[in-house]
Motif scaffolding. Structure first.
Motif, PDB file in Angstrom:
ATOM      1  N   ASN A 315       1.140  -1.052   0.067  1.00  0.00           N
ATOM      2  CA  ASN A 315      -0.155   0.082  -0.523  1.00  0.00           C
ATOM      3  C   ASN A 315       0.555   1.836   0.016  1.00  0.00           C
ATOM      4  N   LEU A 316       2.364   1.142   0.695  1.00  0.00           N
ATOM      5  CA  LEU A 316       2.997   2.527   0.979  1.00  0.00           C
ATOM      6  C   LEU A 316       3.125   3.233  -0.091  1.00  0.00           C
ATOM      7  N   VAL A 317       3.953   1.961  -0.780  1.00  0.00           N
ATOM      8  CA  VAL A 317       5.020   1.878  -1.809  1.00  0.00           C
ATOM      9  C   VAL A 317       3.833   2.622  -2.983  1.00  0.00           C
ATOM     10  N   ALA A 318       3.012   1.872  -3.400  1.00  0.00           N
ATOM     11  CA  ALA A 318       1.785   1.988  -4.586  1.00  0.00           C
ATOM     12  C   ALA A 318       1.230   3.709  -4.360  1.00  0.00           C
ATOM     13  N   SER A 319       1.132   4.351  -2.793  1.00  0.00           N
ATOM     14  CA  SER A 319       0.922   5.387  -2.412  1.00  0.00           C
ATOM     15  C   SER A 319       2.232   6.604  -2.816  1.00  0.00           C
ATOM     16  N   SER A 320       3.058   5.404  -2.889  1.00  0.00           N
ATOM     17  CA  SER A 320       3.870   7.019  -2.636  1.00  0.00           C
ATOM     18  C   SER A 320       4.677   7.395  -4.768  1.00  0.00           C
ATOM     19  N   ILE A 321       4.286   6.263  -4.834  1.00  0.00           N
ATOM     20  CA  ILE A 321       4.322   6.891  -6.837  1.00  0.00           C
ATOM     21  C   ILE A 321       3.220   8.167  -6.942  1.00  0.00           C
ATOM     22  N   GLN A 322       2.293   7.906  -6.568  1.00  0.00           N
ATOM     23  CA  GLN A 322       1.632   8.892  -6.205  1.00  0.00           C
ATOM     24  C   GLN A 322       2.578  10.114  -5.950  1.00  0.00           C
ATOM     25  N   TYR A 323       3.107  10.165  -4.874  1.00  0.00           N
ATOM     26  CA  TYR A 323       3.330  11.543  -4.807  1.00  0.00           C
ATOM     27  C   TYR A 323       4.538  11.562  -5.610  1.00  0.00           C
ATOM     28  N   VAL A 324       4.616  10.921  -6.418  1.00  0.00           N
ATOM     29  CA  VAL A 324       6.366  10.748  -7.491  1.00  0.00           C
ATOM     30  C   VAL A 324       5.574  11.580  -8.116  1.00  0.00           C
ATOM     31  N   LEU A 325       4.464  11.599  -8.616  1.00  0.00           N
ATOM     32  CA  LEU A 325       3.627  11.901 -10.353  1.00  0.00           C
ATOM     33  C   LEU A 325       3.472  13.131  -9.866  1.00  0.00           C
ATOM     34  N   ASN A 326       2.785  13.726  -8.746  1.00  0.00           N
ATOM     35  CA  ASN A 326       2.849  14.784  -8.586  1.00  0.00           C
ATOM     36  C   ASN A 326       3.903  15.608  -8.802  1.00  0.00           C
ATOM     37  N   VAL A 327       4.555  15.406  -8.376  1.00  0.00           N
ATOM     38  CA  VAL A 327       5.894  16.032  -8.337  1.00  0.00           C
ATOM     39  C   VAL A 327       6.038  16.294  -9.702  1.00  0.00           C
ATOM     40  N   VAL A 328       6.762  15.373 -10.353  1.00  0.00           N
ATOM     41  CA  VAL A 328       7.249  15.033 -11.957  1.00  0.00           C
ATOM     42  C   VAL A 328       5.987  15.628 -12.634  1.00  0.00           C
ATOM     43  N   CYS A 329       4.518  15.702 -12.228  1.00  0.00           N
ATOM     44  CA  CYS A 329       3.872  16.292 -12.794  1.00  0.00           C
ATOM     45  C   CYS A 329       3.179  18.487 -12.973  1.00  0.00           C
ATOM     46  N   THR A 330       4.111  18.443 -12.275  1.00  0.00           N
ATOM     47  CA  THR A 330       3.700  20.518 -11.579  1.00  0.00           C
ATOM     48  C   THR A 330       5.306  20.392 -12.391  1.00  0.00           C
ATOM     49  N   VAL A 331       6.117  20.081 -12.580  1.00  0.00           N
ATOM     50  CA  VAL A 331       6.946  20.663 -13.943  1.00  0.00           C
ATOM     51  C   VAL A 331       6.529  21.383 -15.804  1.00  0.00           C
ATOM     52  N   PRO A 332       5.600  20.783 -15.648  1.00  0.00           N
ATOM     53  CA  PRO A 332       5.327  21.163 -17.093  1.00  0.00           C
ATOM     54  C   PRO A 332       4.563  22.293 -17.105  1.00  0.00           C
ATOM     55  N   ALA A 333       3.432  22.445 -15.645  1.00  0.00           N
ATOM     56  CA  ALA A 333       2.774  23.244 -15.235  1.00  0.00           C
ATOM     57  C   ALA A 333       3.302  24.959 -15.063  1.00  0.00           C
ATOM     58  N   LEU A 334       4.326  24.806 -14.525  1.00  0.00           N
ATOM     59  CA  LEU A 334       5.408  25.608 -14.703  1.00  0.00           C
ATOM     60  C   LEU A 334       5.688  26.136 -15.675  1.00  0.00           C
ATOM     61  N   LEU A 335       6.081  25.864 -17.099  1.00  0.00           N
ATOM     62  CA  LEU A 335       6.120  26.439 -17.749  1.00  0.00           C
ATOM     63  C   LEU A 335       5.151  26.803 -18.822  1.00  0.00           C
ATOM     64  N   LEU A 336       4.179  25.737 -18.640  1.00  0.00           N
ATOM     65  CA  LEU A 336       2.525  26.297 -20.010  1.00  0.00           C
ATOM     66  C   LEU A 336       2.025  27.068 -19.214  1.00  0.00           C
ATOM     67  N   PHE A 337       1.834  27.041 -18.048  1.00  0.00           N
ATOM     68  CA  PHE A 337       1.001  28.635 -17.540  1.00  0.00           C
ATOM     69  C   PHE A 337       1.381  29.946 -18.151  1.00  0.00           C
ATOM     70  N   ASP A 338       2.424  30.047 -18.763  1.00  0.00           N
ATOM     71  CA  ASP A 338       3.298  31.757 -19.002  1.00  0.00           C
ATOM     72  C   ASP A 338       3.327  30.953 -20.723  1.00  0.00           C
ATOM     73  N   LYS A 339       2.999  29.597 -21.263  1.00  0.00           N
ATOM     74  CA  LYS A 339       2.927  29.755 -22.866  1.00  0.00           C
ATOM     75  C   LYS A 339       1.899  29.502 -23.483  1.00  0.00           C
ATOM     76  N   ILE A 340       0.663  28.996 -22.434  1.00  0.00           N
ATOM     77  CA  ILE A 340      -0.742  28.492 -22.685  1.00  0.00           C
ATOM     78  C   ILE A 340      -1.394  29.282 -22.711  1.00  0.00           C
ATOM     79  N   GLY A 341      -1.255  29.978 -21.233  1.00  0.00           N
ATOM     80  CA  GLY A 341      -2.369  30.300 -20.061  1.00  0.00           C
ATOM     81  C   GLY A 341      -3.434  29.724 -19.419  1.00  0.00           C
ATOM     82  N   ARG A 342      -3.505  30.670 -18.492  1.00  0.00           N
ATOM     83  CA  ARG A 342      -4.454  30.246 -17.228  1.00  0.00           C
ATOM     84  C   ARG A 342      -5.608  29.618 -17.985  1.00  0.00           C
ATOM     85  N   ARG A 343      -6.699  30.186 -18.112  1.00  0.00           N
ATOM     86  CA  ARG A 343      -7.896  29.463 -18.474  1.00  0.00           C
ATOM     87  C   ARG A 343      -7.885  28.122 -19.380  1.00  0.00           C
TER      88      ARG A 343
END
Length: 545
Positions: A315-343
């Motif tokens: 359970n804990l290992v599967a949960s930790s994968i979710q937390y890693v995905l949370n970090v990894v998928c935040t990175v593109p948003a840092l760039l996309l919000f200034d390129k694509i826009g908020r809406r």
């Protein structure tokens, strides 16, 4: 706070600021952002510290296996403190500056962490979490505004997005720390985990001595030369004649002069006719972020994966994968919000999250079975171990939901709420109010979710799926685009009542000087009147009394 009250604090504020300024400063905008957004890191630490332990035997045995309602209150108690902390933050950050607010954030956090780590009963644990919450409330209100005020306009979205990135990193780091100490068979497991929370508080405390004050706050206090130098150091390595520096200074000066006859600004100001629409937009931005159900996935991920048929370390290992995905998928948003826009990202993210919430509800509703002897008051269904396909499908929906949130609403709302006001005079009060809405919903969801799992099980996810649909509709009709716009442009857009769906292509009807015009105009003023700040700002303060 009226100008009279601000003047009453001007002496102590000046002494505090001067003391902090005695230390050497680092003006790299990303270093500044990394220090200020430690408040987000601390929030992430708190989420993981609860999610990793609520399913463990040492925690359950020591605190007498809290029922669904009590566990909900323990988890949500930090949100109570954060609610009040965010409301009170402006009473410190306005007269005393952004850095002192961040220092108070760190002190309250460390005190709360120490109380949690030494907790002898549930009451002490709750008190510690409320005190830590006060600190997080201060930090989550001030850090985004500080980032918006000190970062170059072209990098504002990326810099402010680092707050949410820090939250995700904190969640991941703390989860692995707790996973490690959780192997200790005894109370030392959660005591060490909660004690380690003091570390980011210490880093933030000492880091505040090495970052500059917000130039906009300094300009409000009449300390223009210092504000000018900070802008030059941050944006152009000290070159005060750089075009971007001149543009930024022009914007700050115009904002101050526009409001020279402004009356006192309090929370009531936000609900006046001129500001009420943007106030409710900001409040609902934060409310919707909570109603996505993301914190259900974070706080109670162990419960969710138990329903999906996982237990123990699996359970804990599967949960930790979710937390890693949370970090990894935040990175593109840092760039996309200034390129694509908020809406576009907010609307797409809401629809995507709706799909995965409904998918998780459908899988659990179709394949789970009653589980009377789970040993947990909040978990009473489970997908049989024999049905691995359904279990994997539920986990996949959970993972994809987190990816959708992290790359859109996770970063987006903190960026959006820091820039939506279009009026520097009300931004701190407004951000504090909207952030408090986030925290009161945080408390409500943390409190409600265990009872929701207990009473309506998988149907809980249908509620959040419907909320995701509602927020997509609201963004389309009510959230104007703010990407790349100056403060006065955003303010003019609100005043002209530009439809949100037309805001991306909107051009100011009242001419606003171009960047080159502003730079040229200010360059002349800069050469003719190097003492602009002291005399002009004094006039502003005198006329506003």
């Amino acid at each position: 706070m009226s100008s009279k009250i601000e003047r009453a604090f001007s002496g102590p504020a000046l002494k505090i600021s001067n003391f902090l300024d005695k230390f050497p400063k680092i003006h790299n905008v990303y270093f500044i952002a990394c220090i200020s957004t430690i408040a987000g890191l601390m929030f992430g630490f708190d989420i993981s510290s609860m999610s990793a332990f609520i399913g463990s035997n040492p925690y359950g045995n020591y605190f007498n296996h809290p029922g669904a309602d009590m566990q909900g209150f323990i988890t949500g108690s930090m949100g109570i403190g954060s609610f009040f902390g965010s409301l009170l933050s402006s009473f410190v950050s306005e007269p005393f500056g952004r850095r002192l607010s961040l220092i108070i954030c760190s002190l309250l956090w460390m005190i709360g962490a120490a109380i949690q780590s030494s907790a002898q009963n549930v009451a002490q644990l709750i008190i510690g979490r409320i005190i830590s919450g006060f600190g997080i409330g201060f930090g989550s209100s001030v850090a985004p505004i500080y980032g918006a005020e000190i970062s170059p306009r072209t990098r504002r979205g990326t810099v402010n997005g680092l707050f949410q990135f820090a939250v995700t990193v904190g969640i991941m780091i703390m989860f692995y720390i707790c996973f490690g100490v959780g192997q200790i068979n005894g109370v030392a497991s959660f005591r060490i985990g909660w004690g380690i929370q003091i570390v980011p508080g210490l880093i933030l405390f000492f880091g505040c001595f090495f970052i500059p004050e917000s130039p906009r706050w300094l300009a409000k206090q009449g300390r223009w030369e210092q504000a000018e130098q900070i802008v030059a150091n941050v944006q152009a390595h000290g070159n005060a004649e750089d075009t971007n520096v001149l543009i930024e200074l022009a914007e700050i000066k115009e904002q101050l002069l526009i409001h020279e006859e402004a009356k006192s600004v309090g929370y009531a100001t936000l609900f006046k006719k001129k500001f009420i629409v943007r106030t409710f937009t900001a409040i609902f931005s934060q409310i919707w972020q909570q109603l996505t159900g993301m914190n259900v996935m974070m706080y109670y991920i162990v419960y969710i994966f138990q329903m999906a048929g996982y237990s123990g370390n699996a359970n804990l290992v599967a949960s930790s994968i979710q937390y890693v995905l949370n970090v990894v998928c935040t990175v593109p948003a840092l760039l996309l919000f200034d390129k694509i826009g908020r809406r576009p990202l907010l609307i797409g993210g809401a629809i995507s999250m709706m799909i995965w919430q409904f998918g998780l509800a459908g899988i659990l509703g179709s394949y789970s079975k009653p589980w009377a002897d789970s040993g947990n008051d909040a978990v009473n269904i489970r997908i049989p171990e024999s049905n691995k396909a359904a279990s994997n499908g539920a986990i996949a929906c959970s993972y994809l939901f987190v990816c959708s949130f992290a790359s859109t609403w996770g970063v987006g709302i903190w960026v959006y709420c820091s820039e939506i006001w279009g009026d520097n005079r009300i931004s701190q009060r407004g951000n504090a109010l909207s952030t408090s809405a986030n925290w009161i919903l945080n408390f409500a969801i943390a409190m409600y979710t265990p009872s929701g799992f207990k009473n309506i099980t998988w149907k809980t996810y249908i509620i959040y799926g419907v909320m995701c649909l509602a927020m997509a509709i609201h963004v389309y009709f009510g959230f104007p685009e703010t990407r790349g716009k100056r403060l006065e442009e955003i303010g003019q857009m609100w005043e002209e009542k530009v439809p949100a769906w037309r805001s991306a292509s909107w051009q100011p009807t009242i001419p606003i000087a171009s960047d080159s015009d502003l730079a040229r105009k200010l360059s002349l003023e800069h050469k003719e009147d190097a003492e602009f700040s002291d005399e002009k700002i004094q006039d502003v303060e005198t006329n506003s009394v």
